[in-house]
Design an enzyme around this catalytic site. Structure first.
Site, mmCIF file in Angstrom:
data_model
loop_
_atom_site.group_PDB
_atom_site.id
_atom_site.type_symbol
_atom_site.label_atom_id
_atom_site.label_comp_id
_atom_site.label_asym_id
_atom_site.label_seq_id
_atom_site.Cartn_x
_atom_site.Cartn_y
_atom_site.Cartn_z
ATOM 1 N N CYS A 161 -51.265 6.794 -29.576
ATOM 2 C CA CYS A 161 -49.986 6.993 -30.293
ATOM 3 C C CYS A 161 -49.508 5.731 -31.014
ATOM 4 O O CYS A 161 -48.682 5.804 -31.922
ATOM 5 C CB CYS A 161 -48.912 7.472 -29.328
ATOM 6 S SG CYS A 161 -49.337 9.017 -28.537
ATOM 7 N N HIS B 262 -42.190 6.557 -32.808
ATOM 8 C CA HIS B 262 -43.185 7.543 -32.390
ATOM 9 C C HIS B 262 -42.432 8.690 -31.719
ATOM 10 O O HIS B 262 -41.484 8.468 -30.957
ATOM 11 C CB HIS B 262 -44.172 6.902 -31.416
ATOM 12 C CG HIS B 262 -45.064 7.908 -30.756
ATOM 13 N ND1 HIS B 262 -45.756 8.853 -31.483
ATOM 14 C CD2 HIS B 262 -45.348 8.139 -29.448
ATOM 15 C CE1 HIS B 262 -46.440 9.614 -30.651
ATOM 16 N NE2 HIS B 262 -46.204 9.209 -29.411
ATOM 17 N N ASN C 129 -45.432 16.008 -30.443
ATOM 18 C CA ASN C 129 -46.033 14.666 -30.443
ATOM 19 C C ASN C 129 -47.383 14.745 -31.164
ATOM 20 O O ASN C 129 -48.328 15.341 -30.650
ATOM 21 C CB ASN C 129 -46.206 14.208 -28.992
ATOM 22 C CG ASN C 129 -46.848 12.832 -28.878
ATOM 23 O OD1 ASN C 129 -47.361 12.292 -29.854
ATOM 24 N ND2 ASN C 129 -46.832 12.278 -27.671
HETATM 25 N N1 ACO Z 1 -42.438 24.286 -18.429
HETATM 26 C C1 ACO Z 1 -41.703 24.510 -17.322
HETATM 27 N N2 ACO Z 1 -41.737 23.717 -16.239
HETATM 28 C C2 ACO Z 1 -42.544 22.656 -16.295
HETATM 29 C C3 ACO Z 1 -43.344 22.348 -17.425
HETATM 30 C C4 ACO Z 1 -43.267 23.230 -18.512
HETATM 31 N N3 ACO Z 1 -43.976 23.040 -19.657
HETATM 32 N N4 ACO Z 1 -44.038 21.226 -17.184
HETATM 33 C C5 ACO Z 1 -43.685 20.808 -15.955
HETATM 34 N N5 ACO Z 1 -42.791 21.664 -15.415
HETATM 35 C C6 ACO Z 1 -42.154 21.593 -14.106
HETATM 36 C C7 ACO Z 1 -42.947 20.749 -13.122
HETATM 37 O O1 ACO Z 1 -43.952 21.496 -12.508
HETATM 38 C C8 ACO Z 1 -41.870 20.296 -12.170
HETATM 39 O O2 ACO Z 1 -41.595 21.354 -11.270
HETATM 40 P P1 ACO Z 1 -41.277 21.057 -9.712
HETATM 41 O O3 ACO Z 1 -40.001 20.266 -9.724
HETATM 42 O O4 ACO Z 1 -41.134 22.421 -9.138
HETATM 43 O O5 ACO Z 1 -42.438 20.281 -9.197
HETATM 44 C C9 ACO Z 1 -40.628 20.126 -13.059
HETATM 45 O O6 ACO Z 1 -40.908 20.904 -14.246
HETATM 46 C C10 ACO Z 1 -40.339 18.703 -13.432
HETATM 47 O O7 ACO Z 1 -41.537 18.104 -13.959
HETATM 48 P P2 ACO Z 1 -41.608 16.578 -14.324
HETATM 49 O O8 ACO Z 1 -43.007 16.221 -14.702
HETATM 50 O O9 ACO Z 1 -40.962 15.810 -13.236
HETATM 51 O O10 ACO Z 1 -40.669 16.527 -15.640
HETATM 52 P P3 ACO Z 1 -40.142 15.279 -16.406
HETATM 53 O O11 ACO Z 1 -38.672 15.313 -16.428
HETATM 54 O O12 ACO Z 1 -40.809 13.995 -15.961
HETATM 55 O O13 ACO Z 1 -40.634 15.575 -17.901
HETATM 56 C C11 ACO Z 1 -42.307 14.909 -19.509
HETATM 57 C C12 ACO Z 1 -42.005 15.641 -18.187
HETATM 58 C C13 ACO Z 1 -41.578 15.630 -20.610
HETATM 59 C C14 ACO Z 1 -43.798 14.952 -19.756
HETATM 60 C C15 ACO Z 1 -41.814 13.450 -19.434
HETATM 61 O O14 ACO Z 1 -42.240 12.860 -18.238
HETATM 62 C C16 ACO Z 1 -42.274 12.607 -20.595
HETATM 63 O O15 ACO Z 1 -41.871 12.803 -21.736
HETATM 64 N N6 ACO Z 1 -43.100 11.572 -20.355
HETATM 65 C C17 ACO Z 1 -43.523 10.636 -21.392
HETATM 66 C C18 ACO Z 1 -44.486 11.226 -22.399
HETATM 67 C C19 ACO Z 1 -44.899 10.164 -23.397
HETATM 68 O O16 ACO Z 1 -44.105 9.373 -23.841
HETATM 69 N N7 ACO Z 1 -46.176 10.087 -23.715
HETATM 70 C C20 ACO Z 1 -46.612 8.944 -24.525
HETATM 71 C C21 ACO Z 1 -47.365 9.222 -25.667
HETATM 72 S S1 ACO Z 1 -48.612 10.428 -25.487
HETATM 73 C C22 ACO Z 1 -50.125 9.691 -25.974
HETATM 74 O O17 ACO Z 1 -50.244 8.513 -26.088
HETATM 75 C C23 ACO Z 1 -51.318 10.592 -26.193
#
Ligand code: ACO
Length: 324
Positions: A118, A251, A281
């Protein structure tokens, strides 16, 4: 900066998005998810997904480049270097850059890909800036192009809802006005953090690609920390004050990360270019896609100061200050 070095000015921007749009409601037909969760956690409402036949990474990169060339009022034969940031090349080799060169009919020139996930576009921009400042090239196509859909695990709701496909391009041009152009770029990587965001297998070539695996919470934590640190670093390095920034062009990974960065800068969200809601993304393509949108809808104007920043797999992170 080198004495009497030209500056590297953004002379034109362009972008390409695949025809097919996939909404959160469409996603909910594939995995156990819903619009409310995706919007609340990320800000994403839809993304474009490339046609598996013709919307290759090289094709999307070429289409974006054509528009950037047109905007810069240049012809393919004016280009003397092509640098493509991608983590999803069509083939292990030749590079996407070499394929773009052929597709556009650019005469033999410097052409290579940069892989920093990214952060890739800012890595490519930084390299291109140095080519211009050292007078090694005058007109460079700098492109971010990705077909993330082919490295997604479509059974994994924690990752497949986050990404999209597309390409964005700029023409970077040697210019005598040293007050404009790329002012500073900072690039970082720490491979010790590789396990929190990686692909499970081989290269991104058709058929044998690994799939994205992400420890989202850890990536989120590092993204917020690195974004804050690198903003301080680049402003200090370039002797630019926060108040001088007109636009944050970040980004597009997560609206919560972006608004945190804007808040730290004291910038209202009206001064942040957001495309995440409709693009998802798009990895290395996200910054040039956002830039093109801001330029074409008239928000970004000549002479304004832009701050770009990204965090991605590697981990890598990068920032750039550009006077448009
Ligand atoms: N739909 C519904 N529920 C979901 C989904 C979905 N798509 N995905 C996960 N959940 C559930 C999980 O199973 C979890 O359930 P549980 O509480 O029963 O276990 C709950 O939602 C919470 O999941 P978390 O992973 O804790 O959610 P979080 O608030 O951390 O959000 C996210 C996840 C959006 C991925 C976030 O962590 C994020 O944005 N991280 C950074 C991403 C990023 O910046 N990437 C960098 C660039 S990518 C690259 O370089 C290729």
């Amino acid at each position: 900066m080198l004495h009497d070095a030209p500056s590297a000015v953004i002379a034109g921007t362009g972008s390409y998005l695949p025809v097919k749009v996939m909404t959160n409601a469409d996603m909910a037909k594939i995995v156990d998810t819903n619009d409310e969760w995706i919007v609340a956690r990320t800000g994403i409402k839809a993304r474009h997904i490339a046609d598996s036949e013709y919307e290759t990474t090289s094709f999307m990169a070429s289409e974006a480049a054509k528009k950037a060339l047109e905007a810069a009022q240049l012809k393919p034969e004016d280009i003397d270097a092509i640098i493509v940031a991608t983590t999803t090349p069509d083939l292990t080799f030749p590079s996407v850059a070499a394929q773009v060169q052929a597709m556009l009919g650019v005469p033999p020139c410097v052409a290579f890909d940069v892989q920093a996930v990214c952060s890739g576009f800012l890595y490519a921009l930084s390299v291109a800036d140095k080519f211009i400042k050292t007078k090694s090239a005058e007109n460079i196509l700098v492109i971010g192009a990705e077909r993330m859909s082919k490295i997604l695990d479509w059974n994994d709701r924690t990752t497949c809802v986050l990404f999209g496909d597309g390409a964005g391009a700029v023409v970077l041009k040697a210019h005598g006005d040293t007050k404009r152009g790329v002012i500073a770029t900072n690039l970082y990587a720490d491979g010790r953090l590789k396990d929190i965001l990686l692909t499970s297998g081989g290269t991104a070539t058709t058929g044998d690609a690994g799939m994205i695996q992400m420890q989202g919470k850890d990536v989120f934590k590092y993204a917020v920390t690195f974004m804050a640190e690198m903003v301080d670093d680049i402003l200090k390095q370039a002797d630019v004050k926060r108040e001088e920034i007109n636009w944050l062009v970040p980004h597009q990974a997560n609206l919560r990360i972006i608004s945190g960065a804007a808040q730290k800068l004291g910038l209202p969200m009206e001064q942040v270019i957001i495309t995440l809601d409709s693009h998802g993304n798009t990895s290395a393509a996200s910054i040039p896609l956002a830039l093109d949108q801001g330029v074409r809808d008239g928000r970004i104007k000549q002479g304004q100061m832009l701050l770009m920043e990204a965090v991605g797999g590697g981990l890598t992170w990068a920032s750039a200050l550009v006077r448009y």
